[in-house]
Write a protein that holds these residues in place. Structure first.
Motif, PDB file in Angstrom:
ATOM      1  N   GLY A 248       0.750  -1.156   0.285  1.00 60.18           N
ATOM      2  CA  GLY A 248      -0.059  -0.138  -0.081  1.00 60.18           C
ATOM      3  C   GLY A 248       0.824   1.388   0.020  1.00 60.18           C
ATOM      4  N   GLN A 249       2.076   1.031  -0.041  1.00 64.14           N
ATOM      5  CA  GLN A 249       3.111   2.337   0.179  1.00 64.14           C
ATOM      6  C   GLN A 249       2.278   3.285   1.207  1.00 64.14           C
ATOM      7  OE1 GLN A 249       2.905   4.047  -3.955  1.00 64.14           O
ATOM      8  NE2 GLN A 249       4.689   2.798  -4.402  1.00 64.14           N
ATOM      9  N   THR A 250       2.330   4.430   1.197  1.00 66.06           N
ATOM     10  CA  THR A 250       2.065   5.353   2.371  1.00 66.06           C
ATOM     11  C   THR A 250       0.568   4.717   3.070  1.00 66.06           C
ATOM     12  OG1 THR A 250       3.060   7.294   1.319  1.00 66.06           O
ATOM     13  CG2 THR A 250       1.325   7.685   3.040  1.00 66.06           C
ATOM     14  N   MET A 251       0.710   4.449   4.290  1.00 64.82           N
ATOM     15  CA  MET A 251      -0.430   3.915   4.967  1.00 64.82           C
ATOM     16  C   MET A 251      -0.412   4.311   6.302  1.00 64.82           C
ATOM     17  SD  MET A 251      -0.726  -0.082   6.047  1.00 64.82           S
ATOM     18  CE  MET A 251      -1.414  -0.920   4.594  1.00 64.82           C
ATOM     19  N   THR A 252      -1.643   4.738   7.135  1.00 63.53           N
ATOM     20  CA  THR A 252      -1.831   5.404   8.110  1.00 63.53           C
ATOM     21  C   THR A 252      -3.129   4.570   8.786  1.00 63.53           C
ATOM     22  OG1 THR A 252      -1.445   7.542   7.191  1.00 63.53           O
ATOM     23  CG2 THR A 252      -2.550   7.524   9.134  1.00 63.53           C
ATOM     24  N   PRO A 253      -2.750   4.095  10.010  1.00 65.40           N
ATOM     25  CA  PRO A 253      -3.833   3.400  10.804  1.00 65.40           C
ATOM     26  C   PRO A 253      -4.372   4.437  11.733  1.00 65.40           C
ATOM     27  CG  PRO A 253      -1.566   3.165  11.999  1.00 65.40           C
ATOM     28  CD  PRO A 253      -1.595   3.856  10.519  1.00 65.40           C
ATOM     29  N   LEU A 254      -5.494   4.060  12.265  1.00 66.46           N
ATOM     30  CA  LEU A 254      -6.552   4.957  13.029  1.00 66.46           C
ATOM     31  C   LEU A 254      -7.196   4.095  13.968  1.00 66.46           C
ATOM     32  CD1 LEU A 254      -7.505   7.857  13.671  1.00 66.46           C
ATOM     33  CD2 LEU A 254      -9.418   7.698  12.062  1.00 66.46           C
ATOM     34  N   SER A 255      -6.775   3.878  15.430  1.00 65.41           N
ATOM     35  CA  SER A 255      -7.479   3.185  16.161  1.00 65.41           C
ATOM     36  C   SER A 255      -8.967   3.578  16.291  1.00 65.41           C
ATOM     37  CB  SER A 255      -6.832   3.184  17.464  1.00 65.41           C
ATOM     38  OG  SER A 255      -7.566   2.603  18.492  1.00 65.41           O
ATOM     39  N   LEU A 256      -9.812   2.540  16.208  1.00 69.27           N
ATOM     40  CA  LEU A 256     -11.273   2.507  16.513  1.00 69.27           C
ATOM     41  C   LEU A 256     -11.481   1.832  17.764  1.00 69.27           C
ATOM     42  CD1 LEU A 256     -12.652   1.742  12.706  1.00 69.27           C
ATOM     43  CD2 LEU A 256     -12.182   4.103  13.906  1.00 69.27           C
ATOM     44  N   GLU A 258     -10.153  -1.105  20.897  1.00 70.86           N
ATOM     45  CA  GLU A 258      -9.761  -2.676  21.183  1.00 70.86           C
ATOM     46  C   GLU A 258      -8.717  -2.962  20.043  1.00 70.86           C
ATOM     47  OE1 GLU A 258     -13.578  -4.510  21.123  1.00 70.86           O
ATOM     48  OE2 GLU A 258     -13.881  -3.883  23.469  1.00 70.86           O
ATOM     49  N   ASP A 259      -9.217  -3.983  19.183  1.00 68.71           N
ATOM     50  CA  ASP A 259      -8.451  -4.467  18.143  1.00 68.71           C
ATOM     51  C   ASP A 259      -8.738  -3.844  16.874  1.00 68.71           C
ATOM     52  OD1 ASP A 259     -10.660  -5.963  17.761  1.00 68.71           O
ATOM     53  OD2 ASP A 259      -9.435  -7.819  17.512  1.00 68.71           O
ATOM     54  N   ARG A 260      -9.497  -2.981  16.546  1.00 68.66           N
ATOM     55  CA  ARG A 260      -9.805  -2.278  15.269  1.00 68.66           C
ATOM     56  C   ARG A 260      -9.101  -1.230  14.841  1.00 68.66           C
ATOM     57  NH1 ARG A 260     -16.583  -3.507  15.407  1.00 68.66           N
ATOM     58  NH2 ARG A 260     -16.316  -5.581  16.240  1.00 68.66           N
ATOM     59  N   LEU A 261      -9.021  -1.116  13.465  1.00 66.61           N
ATOM     60  CA  LEU A 261      -8.468   0.079  13.055  1.00 66.61           C
ATOM     61  C   LEU A 261      -9.264   0.491  11.583  1.00 66.61           C
ATOM     62  CD1 LEU A 261      -4.819  -1.538  12.699  1.00 66.61           C
ATOM     63  CD2 LEU A 261      -5.391   0.316  14.487  1.00 66.61           C
ATOM     64  N   LEU A 262      -9.191   1.706  11.383  1.00 66.05           N
ATOM     65  CA  LEU A 262      -9.610   2.142   9.962  1.00 66.05           C
ATOM     66  C   LEU A 262      -8.059   2.653   9.460  1.00 66.05           C
ATOM     67  CD1 LEU A 262     -11.465   3.453   7.852  1.00 66.05           C
ATOM     68  CD2 LEU A 262     -11.577   5.551   9.092  1.00 66.05           C
ATOM     69  N   VAL A 263      -7.838   2.207   8.326  1.00 61.70           N
ATOM     70  CA  VAL A 263      -6.742   2.114   7.488  1.00 61.70           C
ATOM     71  C   VAL A 263      -6.921   2.963   6.123  1.00 61.70           C
ATOM     72  CG1 VAL A 263      -4.515   1.034   6.720  1.00 61.70           C
ATOM     73  CG2 VAL A 263      -5.800   0.304   8.963  1.00 61.70           C
ATOM     74  N   PHE A 264      -6.021   3.877   6.124  1.00 61.81           N
ATOM     75  CA  PHE A 264      -5.969   4.424   4.912  1.00 61.81           C
ATOM     76  C   PHE A 264      -4.449   4.238   4.166  1.00 61.81           C
ATOM     77  CE2 PHE A 264      -8.380   7.638   7.294  1.00 61.81           C
ATOM     78  CZ  PHE A 264      -9.434   7.557   6.923  1.00 61.81           C
ATOM     79  N   TYR A 265      -4.611   3.858   2.785  1.00 63.99           N
ATOM     80  CA  TYR A 265      -3.181   3.628   2.134  1.00 63.99           C
ATOM     81  C   TYR A 265      -3.254   4.126   0.718  1.00 63.99           C
ATOM     82  CZ  TYR A 265      -5.167  -0.786  -0.053  1.00 63.99           C
ATOM     83  OH  TYR A 265      -5.890  -1.553  -0.621  1.00 63.99           O
ATOM     84  N   ASN A 266      -2.210   4.449  -0.002  1.00 69.80           N
ATOM     85  CA  ASN A 266      -2.233   4.697  -1.267  1.00 69.80           C
ATOM     86  C   ASN A 266      -2.033   3.496  -2.254  1.00 69.80           C
ATOM     87  OD1 ASN A 266      -2.089   7.426  -0.623  1.00 69.80           O
ATOM     88  ND2 ASN A 266       0.033   7.989  -1.086  1.00 69.80           N
ATOM     89  N   ARG A 267      -3.127   3.516  -3.374  1.00 69.01           N
ATOM     90  CA  ARG A 267      -2.648   2.204  -4.385  1.00 69.01           C
ATOM     91  C   ARG A 267      -2.240   3.116  -5.412  1.00 69.01           C
ATOM     92  NH1 ARG A 267      -7.899  -0.966  -5.610  1.00 69.01           N
ATOM     93  NH2 ARG A 267      -8.430   0.796  -6.976  1.00 69.01           N
ATOM     94  N   ARG A 268      -0.996   3.040  -5.849  1.00 70.87           N
ATOM     95  CA  ARG A 268      -0.457   3.811  -6.556  1.00 70.87           C
ATOM     96  C   ARG A 268      -0.099   3.000  -8.011  1.00 70.87           C
ATOM     97  NH1 ARG A 268       2.848   7.307  -2.901  1.00 70.87           N
ATOM     98  NH2 ARG A 268       1.735   9.084  -2.703  1.00 70.87           N
ATOM     99  N   HIS A 269      -0.094   1.852  -8.125  1.00 69.30           N
ATOM    100  CA  HIS A 269       0.083   0.768  -9.006  1.00 69.30           C
ATOM    101  C   HIS A 269      -1.288  -0.009  -9.401  1.00 69.30           C
ATOM    102  CE1 HIS A 269       4.508   1.148  -8.916  1.00 69.30           C
ATOM    103  NE2 HIS A 269       4.309   1.136  -7.775  1.00 69.30           N
ATOM    104  N   GLY A 270      -1.390   0.157 -10.904  1.00 74.51           N
ATOM    105  CA  GLY A 270      -2.928  -0.506 -11.410  1.00 74.51           C
ATOM    106  C   GLY A 270      -3.645   0.761 -11.355  1.00 74.51           C
ATOM    107  N   ASP A 271      -4.953   0.651 -11.077  1.00 72.97           N
ATOM    108  CA  ASP A 271      -5.929   1.810 -10.712  1.00 72.97           C
ATOM    109  C   ASP A 271      -5.836   2.507  -9.489  1.00 72.97           C
ATOM    110  OD1 ASP A 271      -7.415   0.756 -13.146  1.00 72.97           O
ATOM    111  OD2 ASP A 271      -8.814  -0.511 -12.032  1.00 72.97           O
ATOM    112  N   GLN A 272      -5.089   3.795 -10.011  1.00 69.80           N
ATOM    113  CA  GLN A 272      -4.737   4.505  -8.851  1.00 69.80           C
ATOM    114  C   GLN A 272      -5.882   5.332  -7.882  1.00 69.80           C
ATOM    115  OE1 GLN A 272      -1.822   7.330 -10.738  1.00 69.80           O
ATOM    116  NE2 GLN A 272      -0.255   5.855 -10.007  1.00 69.80           N
ATOM    117  N   ALA A 273      -5.594   5.043  -6.463  1.00 68.43           N
ATOM    118  CA  ALA A 273      -6.739   5.546  -5.405  1.00 68.43           C
ATOM    119  C   ALA A 273      -6.016   5.578  -4.319  1.00 68.43           C
ATOM    120  CB  ALA A 273      -7.667   4.362  -5.736  1.00 68.43           C
TER     121      ALA A 273
END
Length: 355
Positions: A248-256, A258-273
């Motif tokens: 995922g290249q750049t990735m950021t976890p955000l604790s929700l 207990e054991d849960r996360l909302l995670v953002f990451y860059n998809r730069r190969h293929g369909d970029q998003a």
């Protein structure tokens, strides 16, 4: 495990002045502040400003400069906002960097800096340098983290030579509000094969801390699965480095919680998003339960055969640095930079999570 869902509630732009690397906080008043570098986009040639929103991010006003560019020494800067545990101090942590952009990533000198605001972002202290054990350029790619018992955690990766970029990720730890700093080493490959970029750290419940990093092979900088590592003692020691299963290249976890996360990451190969996903974790496992596009770059990319090193691709990226905070009403505010309409600027997105 119950069904998990992510919903996008709204999105818009904060700034269009070749700005990049935003990070936001919510003050006890409910106001949102967002910092970002202005000038050069992701190449960073200018200074750091901040904007304010009084309506959950729907509208923003630019308020001023946190740290001016140092023209005398030829230094640009980019600082990211976080809050103290009592939400009374706003930290602006990041780096100064040589403003000469003729050199590639890792070849421009860069050191860690910290500014503070004690009045809700109305004024800012001068910059103080945060020391690290190695005398070399540093990649500072996240804000300072306020931990339990008043501890502060400031991360940075070492960039000691062209073939050793991201060789080590240190965290500087302070128990006296930054008067002195000790250091731990959460990310380092003892056999010297892997390097770690774009380190991000998140506070977990019960004295836990998680670090994630874009993981590459040293020298040619080919992407590997992103890595994560966990501390269970407020950053004093760190467990083994584990794989997330995501390239995922750049990735950021955000604790929700207990054991849960909302995670953002860059998809730069293929369909970029920029992707948003819901994750559960243990000390040695990472499980994705839901994933969706948060920002569609509407581009497709395949690395050309002529590219010999992943570093050669960095200047061509057109979006990045997604981070997020949980707002007082339970929704999520995410920010990132992106090139839209020919201008590099700052985009906000509000999301809700049903999980």
């Amino acid at each position: 495990m119950p069904m998990a869902a992510i919903e996008i509630l709204g999105s818009g732009r904060i700034d269009e002045r070749e700005s990049a690397f935003p990070m936001a906080v919510q003050l006890p008043t409910g106001d949102l502040l967002c910092s970002f570098g202005v000038g050069g986009g992701a190449m960073v040639t200018g200074h750091t400003e901040w904007a304010r929103s009084a309506d959950q991010g729907a509208n923003w006003s630019i308020e001023g400069t946190i740290l001016p560019r140092d023209d005398q020494q030829g230094r640009a800067n980019f600082l990211k906002l976080t809050l103290s545990d009592d939400r009374q101090t706003v930290f602006a942590y990041g780096a100064w960097i040589d403003a000469n952009t003729d050199e590639q990533f890792g070849q421009r000198d860069s050191r860690a800096l910290l500014c503070r605001s004690l009045d809700g972002g109305l004024s800012w202290t001068g910059a103080e340098e945060v020391p690290f054990p190695e005398d070399c350029p540093l990649e500072v790619s996240h804000g300072l983290l306020a931990l339990d018992q008043g501890r502060l955690l400031a991360p940075a990766a070492t960039l000691p030579a062209a073939g050793r970029l991201g060789e080590k990720v240190f965290v500087a730890l302070s128990d006296d509000e930054g008067a002195s700093w000790d250091h731990q080493l959460p990310f380092h490959d003892p056999v010297g094969r892997l390097g770690y970029f774009e380190q991000k750290f998140a506070r977990l419940p019960a004295g836990g801390v998680m670090g994630v990093a874009w993981t590459v092979t040293l020298g040619d900088y080919v992407d590997q699965e992103n890595s994560f590592v966990i501390s269970r003692d407020n950053g004093s020691s760190w467990g083994p480095i584990q794989a997330t299963g995501i390239r995922g290249q750049t990735m950021t976890p955000l604790s929700l919680g207990e054991d849960r996360l909302l995670v953002f990451y860059n998809r730069r190969h293929g369909d970029q998003a920029i992707m948003a996903c819901l994750v559960t974790f243990t000390d040695d496992a990472w499980t994705v339960h839901e994933e969706q596009v948060m920002y569609d770059a509407k581009t497709h990319y395949v690395r050309p055969e002529s590219v010999q090193s992943g570093v050669d691709e960095l200047d061509d990226f057109a979006f990045g640095f997604p981070t997020g905070i949980v707002l007082d009403d339970g929704s999520i505010l995410a920010t990132h930079w992106s090139v839209e309409g020919g201008a590099c600027g700052i985009r906000w997105t509000r999301l809700s999570v049903d999980w």
